[in-house]
Write a protein that holds these residues in place. Structure first.
Motif, short mmCIF file in Angstrom:
data_model
loop_
_atom_site.label_atom_id
_atom_site.label_comp_id
_atom_site.label_asym_id
_atom_site.label_seq_id
_atom_site.Cartn_x
_atom_site.Cartn_y
_atom_site.Cartn_z
N MET A 1 48.92 26.63 35.75
CA MET A 1 47.83 27.54 36.08
C MET A 1 48.41 28.86 36.58
SD MET A 1 44.74 27.06 38.88
CE MET A 1 43.98 25.72 38.00
N ASN A 2 47.94 29.96 36.03
CA ASN A 2 48.41 31.28 36.43
C ASN A 2 47.90 31.63 37.82
OD1 ASN A 2 49.80 31.82 34.04
ND2 ASN A 2 47.98 32.56 33.05
N LYS A 3 48.81 32.12 38.66
CA LYS A 3 48.45 32.50 40.03
C LYS A 3 48.37 34.02 40.14
CE LYS A 3 51.94 30.25 41.87
NZ LYS A 3 52.86 29.67 42.86
N ILE A 4 47.26 34.49 40.72
CA ILE A 4 47.12 35.92 40.98
C ILE A 4 46.71 36.13 42.43
CG2 ILE A 4 46.55 36.48 38.58
CD1 ILE A 4 43.66 36.88 39.47
N LEU A 5 47.10 37.29 42.93
CA LEU A 5 46.71 37.72 44.26
C LEU A 5 45.86 38.97 44.11
CD1 LEU A 5 46.89 37.90 47.39
CD2 LEU A 5 49.09 39.08 47.07
N ILE A 6 44.70 38.96 44.78
CA ILE A 6 43.82 40.12 44.77
C ILE A 6 43.85 40.71 46.18
CG2 ILE A 6 41.47 40.95 44.42
CD1 ILE A 6 41.11 38.36 42.64
N VAL A 7 44.16 42.00 46.26
CA VAL A 7 44.31 42.67 47.56
C VAL A 7 43.35 43.86 47.62
CG1 VAL A 7 45.93 43.65 49.21
CG2 VAL A 7 46.77 42.10 47.42
N ASP A 8 42.38 43.77 48.53
CA ASP A 8 41.42 44.87 48.69
C ASP A 8 40.77 44.72 50.06
OD1 ASP A 8 39.10 46.68 48.36
OD2 ASP A 8 39.65 46.64 46.23
N ASP A 9 40.53 45.84 50.74
CA ASP A 9 39.90 45.77 52.06
C ASP A 9 38.38 45.82 51.96
OD1 ASP A 9 39.96 48.45 51.24
OD2 ASP A 9 40.10 49.20 53.29
N GLU A 10 37.84 45.93 50.77
CA GLU A 10 36.39 45.92 50.56
C GLU A 10 35.95 44.50 50.24
OE1 GLU A 10 32.65 46.37 50.29
OE2 GLU A 10 33.84 48.13 50.86
N PRO A 11 35.25 43.82 51.18
CA PRO A 11 34.90 42.41 51.00
C PRO A 11 34.12 42.10 49.73
CG PRO A 11 34.42 43.11 53.24
CD PRO A 11 34.79 44.34 52.47
N ASN A 12 33.19 42.96 49.33
CA ASN A 12 32.40 42.69 48.12
C ASN A 12 33.26 42.66 46.87
OD1 ASN A 12 30.05 42.52 49.63
ND2 ASN A 12 29.47 44.64 49.26
N ILE A 13 34.18 43.59 46.77
CA ILE A 13 35.08 43.62 45.61
C ILE A 13 36.00 42.39 45.64
CG2 ILE A 13 37.03 44.84 44.55
CD1 ILE A 13 35.61 47.46 45.33
N ILE A 30 43.69 35.68 48.04
CA ILE A 30 43.14 36.97 48.41
C ILE A 30 43.77 37.46 49.71
CG2 ILE A 30 40.93 36.67 47.22
CD1 ILE A 30 39.66 36.03 49.96
N ALA A 31 43.85 38.79 49.83
CA ALA A 31 44.35 39.43 51.05
C ALA A 31 43.52 40.67 51.31
CB ALA A 31 45.82 39.80 50.88
N ARG A 32 43.31 40.96 52.59
CA ARG A 32 42.46 42.09 52.99
C ARG A 32 43.25 43.34 53.35
NH1 ARG A 32 40.41 37.38 53.85
NH2 ARG A 32 38.22 36.96 53.48
N ILE A 53 44.86 50.67 46.70
CA ILE A 53 45.85 51.55 47.32
C ILE A 53 45.50 51.85 48.78
CG2 ILE A 53 46.86 53.87 47.32
CD1 ILE A 53 46.75 53.74 44.24
N MET A 54 44.27 52.27 49.01
CA MET A 54 43.87 52.69 50.35
C MET A 54 43.43 51.49 51.18
SD MET A 54 41.84 56.20 49.40
CE MET A 54 40.75 55.41 48.23
#
Length: 118
Positions: A1-13, A30-32, A53-54
């Motif tokens: 299974m492919n592992k991905i990390l999603i990093v965003d400080d916007e909870p909805n996204i 996921i990371a905030r 980025i931000m």
């Protein structure tokens, strides 16, 4: 299974992308913020990171720099509101594999991520 990390400080996204990629069969972390992301990368070794980025603490540019200098084979996709040419160029110069701007198409994002992972 492919592992991905999603990093965003916007909870909805963050949560919508987590749901989207789980539905597509990915193992998703996921990371905030960038600091949390670097810990997850070290522990879980994702194959691809979708990165805003931000963000607080450590920005996405620094996370990308860390990945590309220290970890072999991890793809980086910037997904950000920063759309100026100099921002795109900076991201690509740091080694990003793809630079997409918000707003974005879920279908297009999934397609491009799958293409990068094959």
């Amino acid at each position: 299974m492919n592992k991905i990390l999603i990093v965003d400080d916007e909870p909805n996204i963050l949560l919508s992308l987590e749901f989207l990629f789980k539905k597509e069969g990915f193992r998703v972390f996921i990371a905030r913020d960038g600091e949390e992301a670097m810990g997850i990368i070290k522990e879980n070794h994702p194959e691809l990171v979708i990165l805003d980025i931000m963000m607080p603490k450590v920005d996405g540019y620094e996370v990308c720099r860390h990945i590309k200098e220290n970890i072999e084979g991890v793809k980086v996709v910037f997904l950000t509101a920063k759309s100026k040419q100099q921002d795109v160029q900076k991201g690509m110069n740091l080694g990003a594999d793809l630079y997409l701007t918000k707003p974005f198409s879920n279908k297009d994002l999934v397609s491009k991520v799958k293409s990068l992972m094959n």
